[in-house]
Enzyme design. Structure first.
Site, PDB file in Angstrom:
ATOM      1  N   ASP A 134       0.904  -1.277  -0.127  1.00 53.17           N
ATOM      2  CA  ASP A 134      -0.162   0.066  -0.008  1.00 53.17           C
ATOM      3  C   ASP A 134       0.814   1.099   0.088  1.00 53.17           C
ATOM      4  O   ASP A 134       2.089   1.292   0.009  1.00 53.17           O
ATOM      5  CB  ASP A 134      -1.063  -0.061   1.289  1.00 53.17           C
ATOM      6  CG  ASP A 134      -0.204   0.286   2.326  1.00 53.17           C
ATOM      7  OD1 ASP A 134      -1.138   0.772   3.393  1.00 53.17           O
ATOM      8  OD2 ASP A 134       0.746   0.116   2.489  1.00 53.17           O
ATOM      9  N   TYR A 167       3.037   4.731   0.948  1.00 55.46           N
ATOM     10  CA  TYR A 167       3.774   5.391   1.912  1.00 55.46           C
ATOM     11  C   TYR A 167       2.449   6.203   2.417  1.00 55.46           C
ATOM     12  O   TYR A 167       1.760   7.012   1.760  1.00 55.46           O
ATOM     13  CB  TYR A 167       4.667   6.250   1.434  1.00 55.46           C
ATOM     14  CG  TYR A 167       5.691   5.522   0.758  1.00 55.46           C
ATOM     15  CD1 TYR A 167       6.570   4.309   1.297  1.00 55.46           C
ATOM     16  CD2 TYR A 167       6.071   5.694  -0.582  1.00 55.46           C
ATOM     17  CE1 TYR A 167       7.557   3.755   0.603  1.00 55.46           C
ATOM     18  CE2 TYR A 167       7.285   5.119  -0.962  1.00 55.46           C
ATOM     19  CZ  TYR A 167       7.840   4.092  -0.515  1.00 55.46           C
ATOM     20  OH  TYR A 167       8.959   3.365  -1.210  1.00 55.46           O
ATOM     21  N   PHE A 180       6.780   2.248  -4.490  1.00 51.72           N
ATOM     22  CA  PHE A 180       8.249   2.314  -4.117  1.00 51.72           C
ATOM     23  C   PHE A 180       8.568   3.705  -4.472  1.00 51.72           C
ATOM     24  O   PHE A 180       9.775   4.168  -3.896  1.00 51.72           O
ATOM     25  CB  PHE A 180       9.052   1.132  -4.771  1.00 51.72           C
ATOM     26  CG  PHE A 180       8.788  -0.296  -4.351  1.00 51.72           C
ATOM     27  CD1 PHE A 180       9.219  -0.631  -3.067  1.00 51.72           C
ATOM     28  CD2 PHE A 180       8.075  -1.131  -5.076  1.00 51.72           C
ATOM     29  CE1 PHE A 180       8.845  -1.797  -2.554  1.00 51.72           C
ATOM     30  CE2 PHE A 180       7.865  -2.575  -4.645  1.00 51.72           C
ATOM     31  CZ  PHE A 180       8.112  -2.667  -3.436  1.00 51.72           C
ATOM     32  N   HIS A 198      11.376  -9.545  -0.085  1.00 54.72           N
ATOM     33  CA  HIS A 198      11.268  -8.059  -0.077  1.00 54.72           C
ATOM     34  C   HIS A 198      12.195  -7.171   0.150  1.00 54.72           C
ATOM     35  O   HIS A 198      13.120  -7.682   0.846  1.00 54.72           O
ATOM     36  CB  HIS A 198      10.088  -7.734   0.962  1.00 54.72           C
ATOM     37  CG  HIS A 198       9.513  -6.457   0.582  1.00 54.72           C
ATOM     38  ND1 HIS A 198       9.990  -5.223   0.852  1.00 54.72           N
ATOM     39  CD2 HIS A 198       8.182  -6.101  -0.063  1.00 54.72           C
ATOM     40  CE1 HIS A 198       9.279  -4.250   0.519  1.00 54.72           C
ATOM     41  NE2 HIS A 198       8.218  -4.738   0.127  1.00 54.72           N
TER      42      HIS A 198
END
Length: 224
Positions: A64, A66, A77, A186
């Site tokens: 989701d 920031y 990202f 990740h």
């Protein structure tokens, strides 16, 4: 909530008619009316606008947005110029430097990737300020899964980059042999040393694209 206007409508015209979308629309409209929500409402669909379906070469799936001021602008990202580079993106840049020799830039603004066909898609497209995952389970997951399912049907080479357990769950929707799936841990500092570093996703992506007659991605982000 400004809508999608390009060739993604081929996927979404049917989604707009489904009950979950009507509930999602009401929920998001209420959230933006009552709380501070990120990204700004006119940037919710930036990934779709910057990377039309017909141009997608690579898909990088995030979770989701920031949730702190000035960060989110609709691309997974990525952060706006002038915002500190988040830890996961710091690690993405480190792997990019190791993999392809790209210089680490002074910003986290990934629009250059999106404009070349890298769909930077979060599973959930909005979030309440200071409250990570606050908009999970309200319909966004079904909405963004529709994009993944639509791309799976496309019979030209597309690379799906799945980082972390949440993204890797999307693999069950991907069964088209025309595509390449790259999966690893990740890039978060909590997991990057457990298989993200050294996974070489960027060179593997470009090798696949070139082998299939596509132009490779120029991954170098310039300084601002």
């Amino acid at each position: 909530m400004p809508g999608i206007e390009n060739d993604w409508l081929e996927v979404y015209n049917d989604e707009f008619k489904k009950p979950y979308y009507r509930e999602l629309y009401r929920f998001i409209k209420d959230e933006y009316g009552r709380y501070t929500v990120y990204p700004p409402s006119d940037e919710i669909f930036s990934a779709y606008k910057l990377t039309p379906m017909s141009k997608v070469k690579v898909v990088i799936i995030g979770q989701d947005p920031y949730h702190e001021p000035g960060q989110a602008h609709g691309l997974s990202f990525s952060v706006k110029p002038g915002i500190d580079i988040p830890p996961s993106l710091v690690n993405i840049y480190k792997e990019l430097e190791s993999d392809l020799g790209c210089r680490i830039p002074n910003n986290g603004y990934l629009v250059k990737w999106a404009e070349q066909g890298v769909l930077l898609l979060n599973s959930v497209l909005t979030v309440r300020a200071h409250a990570a995952f606050s908009h999970q389970g309200h319909g966004w997951e079904e909405y963004t899964d529709a994009a993944i399912k639509g791309l799976n049907k496309v019979n030209r080479p597309i690379v799906f980059i799945l980082w972390g357990s949440s993204a890797r769950k999307k693999k069950q929707m991907l069964d088209n042999p025309a595509h390449l799936i790259i999966e690893s841990a990740h890039p978060s500092p909590l997991s990057a040393y457990r298989g993200f570093f050294g996974s070489r996703p960027f060179s593997r992506t470009n090798e696949f694209l070139v082998a299939n007659g596509e132009t490779p991605i120029d991954w170098q982000i310039e300084d601002i």
